[in-house]
Motif scaffolding. Structure first.
Motif, PDB file in Angstrom:
ATOM      1  N   LYS A  64      -7.369   6.183 -57.515  1.00  0.00           N
ATOM      2  CA  LYS A  64      -7.932   6.408 -58.841  1.00  0.00           C
ATOM      3  C   LYS A  64      -6.874   6.941 -59.797  1.00  0.00           C
ATOM      4  O   LYS A  64      -5.993   7.710 -59.422  1.00  0.00           O
ATOM      5  CB  LYS A  64      -9.082   7.420 -58.766  1.00  0.00           C
ATOM      6  N   TYR A  65      -6.982   6.514 -61.070  1.00  0.00           N
ATOM      7  CA  TYR A  65      -6.075   6.937 -62.127  1.00  0.00           C
ATOM      8  C   TYR A  65      -6.886   7.441 -63.313  1.00  0.00           C
ATOM      9  O   TYR A  65      -7.954   6.918 -63.618  1.00  0.00           O
ATOM     10  CB  TYR A  65      -5.190   5.780 -62.590  1.00  0.00           C
ATOM     11  N   ALA A  66      -6.360   8.460 -63.981  1.00  0.00           N
ATOM     12  CA  ALA A  66      -6.974   8.952 -65.212  1.00  0.00           C
ATOM     13  C   ALA A  66      -6.068   8.617 -66.391  1.00  0.00           C
ATOM     14  O   ALA A  66      -4.837   8.738 -66.302  1.00  0.00           O
ATOM     15  CB  ALA A  66      -7.191  10.457 -65.146  1.00  0.00           C
ATOM     16  N   LEU A  67      -6.675   8.202 -67.483  1.00  0.00           N
ATOM     17  CA  LEU A  67      -5.949   7.884 -68.710  1.00  0.00           C
ATOM     18  C   LEU A  67      -5.969   9.096 -69.625  1.00  0.00           C
ATOM     19  O   LEU A  67      -7.030   9.661 -69.904  1.00  0.00           O
ATOM     20  CB  LEU A  67      -6.600   6.687 -69.406  1.00  0.00           C
ATOM     21  N   VAL A  98     -18.813  18.634 -72.509  1.00  0.00           N
ATOM     22  CA  VAL A  98     -17.927  17.589 -73.035  1.00  0.00           C
ATOM     23  C   VAL A  98     -18.265  16.288 -72.329  1.00  0.00           C
ATOM     24  O   VAL A  98     -18.395  16.251 -71.097  1.00  0.00           O
ATOM     25  CB  VAL A  98     -16.447  17.961 -72.810  1.00  0.00           C
ATOM     26  N   THR A  99     -18.430  15.234 -73.105  1.00  0.00           N
ATOM     27  CA  THR A  99     -18.753  13.932 -72.534  1.00  0.00           C
ATOM     28  C   THR A  99     -17.761  12.884 -73.026  1.00  0.00           C
ATOM     29  O   THR A  99     -16.959  13.141 -73.931  1.00  0.00           O
ATOM     30  CB  THR A  99     -20.190  13.520 -72.907  1.00  0.00           C
ATOM     31  N   HIS A 100     -17.812  11.700 -72.418  1.00  0.00           N
ATOM     32  CA  HIS A 100     -16.903  10.600 -72.767  1.00  0.00           C
ATOM     33  C   HIS A 100     -17.641   9.618 -73.670  1.00  0.00           C
ATOM     34  O   HIS A 100     -18.674   9.064 -73.281  1.00  0.00           O
ATOM     35  CB  HIS A 100     -16.407   9.901 -71.505  1.00  0.00           C
ATOM     36  N   ASN A 102     -14.809   0.556 -63.054  1.00  0.00           N
ATOM     37  CA  ASN A 102     -15.261   1.841 -62.526  1.00  0.00           C
ATOM     38  C   ASN A 102     -16.674   1.782 -61.946  1.00  0.00           C
ATOM     39  O   ASN A 102     -17.278   2.832 -61.700  1.00  0.00           O
ATOM     40  CB  ASN A 102     -15.219   2.905 -63.629  1.00  0.00           C
ATOM     41  N   ASN A 103     -17.209   0.591 -61.715  1.00  0.00           N
ATOM     42  CA  ASN A 103     -18.543   0.498 -61.139  1.00  0.00           C
ATOM     43  C   ASN A 103     -18.553   1.100 -59.737  1.00  0.00           C
ATOM     44  O   ASN A 103     -17.704   0.783 -58.901  1.00  0.00           O
ATOM     45  CB  ASN A 103     -19.002  -0.962 -61.059  1.00  0.00           C
ATOM     46  N   LEU A 104     -19.521   1.956 -59.490  1.00  0.00           N
ATOM     47  CA  LEU A 104     -19.621   2.668 -58.225  1.00  0.00           C
ATOM     48  C   LEU A 104     -20.956   2.356 -57.575  1.00  0.00           C
ATOM     49  O   LEU A 104     -21.973   2.260 -58.260  1.00  0.00           O
ATOM     50  CB  LEU A 104     -19.509   4.180 -58.474  1.00  0.00           C
ATOM     51  N   GLU A 105     -20.932   2.172 -56.253  1.00  0.00           N
ATOM     52  CA  GLU A 105     -22.180   1.922 -55.544  1.00  0.00           C
ATOM     53  C   GLU A 105     -23.175   3.051 -55.812  1.00  0.00           C
ATOM     54  O   GLU A 105     -22.804   4.223 -55.802  1.00  0.00           O
ATOM     55  CB  GLU A 105     -21.925   1.845 -54.038  1.00  0.00           C
ATOM     56  N   GLN A 106     -24.417   2.698 -56.049  1.00  0.00           N
ATOM     57  CA  GLN A 106     -25.463   3.694 -56.214  1.00  0.00           C
ATOM     58  C   GLN A 106     -26.291   3.851 -54.943  1.00  0.00           C
ATOM     59  O   GLN A 106     -27.138   4.729 -54.851  1.00  0.00           O
ATOM     60  CB  GLN A 106     -26.352   3.330 -57.397  1.00  0.00           C
ATOM     61  N   LEU A 153     -15.460   7.640 -67.419  1.00  0.00           N
ATOM     62  CA  LEU A 153     -15.070   8.990 -67.032  1.00  0.00           C
ATOM     63  C   LEU A 153     -13.587   9.124 -66.718  1.00  0.00           C
ATOM     64  O   LEU A 153     -13.070  10.239 -66.611  1.00  0.00           O
ATOM     65  CB  LEU A 153     -15.887   9.444 -65.819  1.00  0.00           C
ATOM     66  N   MET A 154     -12.892   8.016 -66.578  1.00  0.00           N
ATOM     67  CA  MET A 154     -11.451   8.052 -66.335  1.00  0.00           C
ATOM     68  C   MET A 154     -10.644   8.001 -67.631  1.00  0.00           C
ATOM     69  O   MET A 154      -9.436   8.208 -67.625  1.00  0.00           O
ATOM     70  CB  MET A 154     -11.019   6.882 -65.435  1.00  0.00           C
ATOM     71  N   ASP A 155     -11.299   7.731 -68.741  1.00  0.00           N
ATOM     72  CA  ASP A 155     -10.627   7.656 -70.046  1.00  0.00           C
ATOM     73  C   ASP A 155     -10.712   9.017 -70.725  1.00  0.00           C
ATOM     74  O   ASP A 155     -11.687   9.340 -71.401  1.00  0.00           O
ATOM     75  CB  ASP A 155     -11.284   6.577 -70.915  1.00  0.00           C
ATOM     76  N   ASN A 156      -9.672   9.832 -70.526  1.00  0.00           N
ATOM     77  CA  ASN A 156      -9.684  11.203 -71.020  1.00  0.00           C
ATOM     78  C   ASN A 156      -8.780  11.413 -72.231  1.00  0.00           C
ATOM     79  O   ASN A 156      -8.231  12.507 -72.429  1.00  0.00           O
ATOM     80  CB  ASN A 156      -9.306  12.157 -69.885  1.00  0.00           C
TER      81      ASN A 156
END
Length: 216
Positions: free
Chosen positions: A20-23, A87-89, A167-171, A94-97
């Motif tokens: 995983k990477y954060a921007l 704080v929200t995106h 960033n789709n994650l299994e639910q 959630l990786m775009d900071n």
């Protein structure tokens, strides 16, 4: 860490089946130099599914003393976070900071659905441009090492789509389809699998039937 004049990608570590990477804004890196970065899986208490956040802690401090990266950035560059707020995106990713993607809202506001309104352009383009250059040599090497299940153990039950910009994650456990050749990576849809193939092909290898994991 990979950067250009405007933005930077910070490697968080391996989580939910991929690195995983954060921007972040490149200008914020100087202020983050004393922090260690991690991916953190959170199960929303209000029934809004499973999310992965960029998590940071001061170097040398235990993880339990850490904070979400977006909270740290807000407090560094904007102001303190008042009680009753969070704080929200803005684009739901959630990786775009980047600072211009962060917003202070009431703590009871329903989280954005990243599958519906995440930014499909800028974040994806940055990943493609910065990570996939030179045939994705650096991350292909990481992929090769991390696919060796005898040396890497992951503590998770949900997988994220293996295509890096997604960033789709299994639910629910076992929701995504696995690569039919290597049986190691998972995709949320056929489109993402096709887009990822030019990069995954360098590490995808036929899996011996005796290697199959009987649990999944």
């Amino acid at each position: 860490m990979i950067e250009n004049d405007a933005v930077a990608l910070v490697q968080l570590g391996r989580c939910a089946g991929k690195t995983k990477y954060a921007l972040v804004d490149a200008s914020s890196l100087h202020f983050l130099r004393n922090y260690a970065f991690f991916p953190k899986v959170d199960v929303d208490r209000n029934g809004n599914g499973v999310k992965i956040h960029a998590f940071v802690t001061e170097i040398g401090q235990p993880k339990q003393n850490g904070k979400n990266l977006h909270d740290v950035l807000w407090e560094l560059f904007m102001n303190s976070i008042p009680s009753g707020n969070k704080v929200t995106h803005i684009n739901g990713n959630l990786m775009d900071n980047r600072l211009n993607n962060l917003k202070l809202v009431d703590e009871n506001e329903i989280p954005l659905d990243s599958k519906l309104i995440r930014d499909p352009h800028f974040f994806h383009q940055v990943l493609t441009c910065l990570l996939h250059r030179k045939q994705f040599e650096e991350s292909a090497h990481l992929d090769q090492v991390n696919r060796d299940e005898s040396t890497v153990t992951e503590n998770f039950v949900y997988y994220e789509c293996h295509f890096l910009p997604c960033n789709n994650l299994e639910q629910e456990m076992g929701q995504f389809q696995v690569c039919g050749r290597c049986r190691r990576v998972r995709y949320c849809c056929v489109e993402c699998q096709h887009k990822d193939w030019p990069y995954h092909m360098f590490t995808c290898r036929q899996r011996n039937p005796v290697e199959e994991n009987p649990l999944r």
